[in-house]
Scaffold this motif. Structure first.
Motif, PDB file in Angstrom:
ATOM      1  N   ASP A 131      39.616  10.680  17.834  1.00 21.99           N
ATOM      2  CA  ASP A 131      39.113   9.411  18.105  1.00 21.99           C
ATOM      3  C   ASP A 131      40.437   8.703  17.871  1.00 21.99           C
ATOM      4  N   ARG A 132      41.078   8.848  17.199  1.00 20.56           N
ATOM      5  CA  ARG A 132      42.466   7.694  17.071  1.00 20.56           C
ATOM      6  C   ARG A 132      43.696   8.520  16.379  1.00 20.56           C
ATOM      7  N   GLY A 133      44.784   8.149  16.566  1.00 19.27           N
ATOM      8  CA  GLY A 133      45.827   8.920  15.883  1.00 19.27           C
ATOM      9  C   GLY A 133      46.573   9.862  17.020  1.00 19.27           C
ATOM     10  N   SER A 134      47.620  10.543  16.362  1.00 19.54           N
ATOM     11  CA  SER A 134      48.408  11.475  17.311  1.00 19.54           C
ATOM     12  C   SER A 134      48.815  12.635  16.332  1.00 19.54           C
ATOM     13  N   VAL A 135      49.110  13.847  17.205  1.00 19.56           N
ATOM     14  CA  VAL A 135      49.673  15.008  16.738  1.00 19.56           C
ATOM     15  C   VAL A 135      50.795  15.457  17.523  1.00 19.56           C
ATOM     16  N   THR A 136      51.753  15.754  17.064  1.00 23.03           N
ATOM     17  CA  THR A 136      52.969  16.357  17.759  1.00 23.03           C
ATOM     18  C   THR A 136      53.351  17.459  16.983  1.00 23.03           C
ATOM     19  N   VAL A 137      53.673  18.446  17.980  1.00 24.35           N
ATOM     20  CA  VAL A 137      54.293  20.027  17.432  1.00 24.35           C
ATOM     21  C   VAL A 137      55.457  20.008  17.948  1.00 24.35           C
ATOM     22  N   ASP A 138      56.847  20.067  16.912  1.00 28.82           N
ATOM     23  CA  ASP A 138      58.094  20.061  17.417  1.00 28.82           C
ATOM     24  C   ASP A 138      58.358  18.881  18.602  1.00 28.82           C
ATOM     25  N   GLY A 139      57.662  17.781  18.507  1.00 28.16           N
ATOM     26  CA  GLY A 139      57.794  16.528  19.440  1.00 28.16           C
ATOM     27  C   GLY A 139      57.032  16.704  20.655  1.00 28.16           C
ATOM     28  N   LEU A 140      56.146  17.640  20.739  1.00 23.36           N
ATOM     29  CA  LEU A 140      55.340  17.791  21.746  1.00 23.36           C
ATOM     30  C   LEU A 140      54.010  17.188  21.478  1.00 23.36           C
ATOM     31  N   ASP A 141      53.581  16.019  22.240  1.00 25.58           N
ATOM     32  CA  ASP A 141      52.041  15.419  21.918  1.00 25.58           C
ATOM     33  C   ASP A 141      51.191  16.424  22.341  1.00 25.58           C
ATOM     34  N   VAL A 142      50.172  16.770  21.403  1.00 21.69           N
ATOM     35  CA  VAL A 142      49.253  17.864  21.751  1.00 21.69           C
ATOM     36  C   VAL A 142      48.209  17.300  22.917  1.00 21.69           C
ATOM     37  N   THR A 143      48.078  16.222  23.033  1.00 21.94           N
ATOM     38  CA  THR A 143      46.874  15.338  24.004  1.00 21.94           C
ATOM     39  C   THR A 143      47.641  15.349  25.241  1.00 21.94           C
TER      40      THR A 143
END
Length: 252
Positions: free
Chosen positions: A54-66
Motif C-alpha cells: 500500500d505504501r513504501g518501496s522494496v529494492t533488491v540490489d537497487g532493483l525496484d520490485v514493483t
C-alpha cells in the motif's frame, strides 16, 4: 542488499505491516520471527512481489520490485510460499525444472539441465528424480520444492515457513541445507520461522516482528535474550546456554 523502506499493508481497517524499514545484507541466513499475526509472511510476500504494497518501496540490489520486469527480477530473487498446492501430477525433476523458466521460457537447454541436476544433487534427490510428488513423504516433497527454488539460481532466496509440517529431524535437515546454500553457494537466504530455537541455531541474523512492526533485530546472541523474547511473545521465556548455544524454554 534488500532494502525495505516504510512498507505498509492493510486489509480494510487492519494494518498488518506498519511502516517497516529494514536492510537485509547480502549473504548468510536471516530469519524473521514473531508471534502469529505479527506480519512476517505479509512482509516477505511484499518483498517478493506476491502481495502489492500500500505504501513504501522494496529494492533488491537497487532493483525496484514493483517496476522491474518479472523475468529480470526472477533471475535475482526466488521465493517458496507457505502453501504449495500442485494439482498436476509431476515428477520431482519436472517440478525442479520449473525453476529454470525465467531463463529457458519453456525451452530448456543443456545449461538448464546442468542446473536441474545440480539442484537435485544438492538436495539429495537424485534417486527420487523420476518419482511423482504424491509418492513422496512430506519431508521429501519439501526438499523438492526447495530444489526448485535453488534451481532458479538467484542471489536471494526467500522461504515462508519452510518447516511447516516437518518433524524435528526433517526441520533440522532442512535448515542445514539452507545454511549450506548460503555458505557454499553464496546465496542470501531469508526465512520466516516460528521456532526461535531453530533461528538461534541456524541463522546469522534475526529480525523479530510484533504487532506489524519490527520489534528488534540483530545477531542470535543479541535477540535470543530473555527480556526481548518475553516482550515479543508476551509469555515468560527463559534462555539457557548449552555448549555455547542459546536455547529457550517457556514456563508458567
Amino acid at each position: 542488499m534488500i532494502e525495505i523502506r516504510d512498507l505498509v499493508k492493510a486489509y480494510d481497517d487492519s494494518i498488518v505491516v506498519d511502516g517497516v524499514s529494514l536492510q537485509i545484507a547480502a549473504g548468510g541466513v536471516t530469519s524473521i520471527i514473531g508471534p502469529n499475526g505479527a506480519g512476517k509472511s505479509t512482509l516477505l510476500s511484499m518483498v517478493s512481489r506476491l502481495v502489492a504494497m500500500d505504501r513504501g518501496s522494496v529494492t533488491v540490489d537497487g532493483l525496484d520490485v514493483t517496476t522491474t520486469p518479472g523475468d529480470v527480477l526472477a533471475r535475482r530473487l526466488s521465493v517458496l510460499r507457505q502453501d504449495n498446492h500442485i494439482t498436476t501430477r509431476l515428477t520431482v525433476r519436472d517440478l525442479v525444472a520449473f525453476g529454470r523458466y525465467p531463463y529457458s521460457k519453456g525451452r530448456p537447454t543443456v545449461e538448464d539441465a546442468r542446473h536441474i541436476d545440480g539442484a537435485l544433487s544438492f538436495l539429495d534427490l537424485g534417486d527420487l528424480a523420476d518419482r511423482f510428488l504424491d509418492e513422496l513423504s512430506g519431508g521429501q516433497r519439501q526438499r523438492a520444492f526447495v530444489a526448485m527454488v535453488l534451481c532458479q539460481d538467484t542471489d536471494y532466496m526467500l522461504f515462508d515457513e519452510p518447516l511447516n509440517n516437518l518433524d524435528i529431524r526433517h526441520a533440522v535437515s532442512m535448515m542445514r541445507l539452507l545454511r549450506r546454500a548460503a555458505r557454499e553457494l553464496g546465496k542470501t537466504v531469508v526465512v520466516v520461522l516460528h521456532d526461535i530455537n531453530v533461528a538461534s541455531c541456524f541463522c546469522d541474523h534475526i529480525v523479530a516482528m510484533k504487532a506489524a512492526r519490527i520489534a528488534a533485530q540483530g545477531t542470535p546472541e543479541e535477540i535470543i535474550e530473555q527480556t526481548i523474547l518475553s516482550d515479543i511473545y508476551e509469555v515468560p521465556i527463559r534462555v539457557h546456554e548449552i555448549d555455547g548455544q542459546r536455547i529457550t524454554t517457556y514456563y508458567r
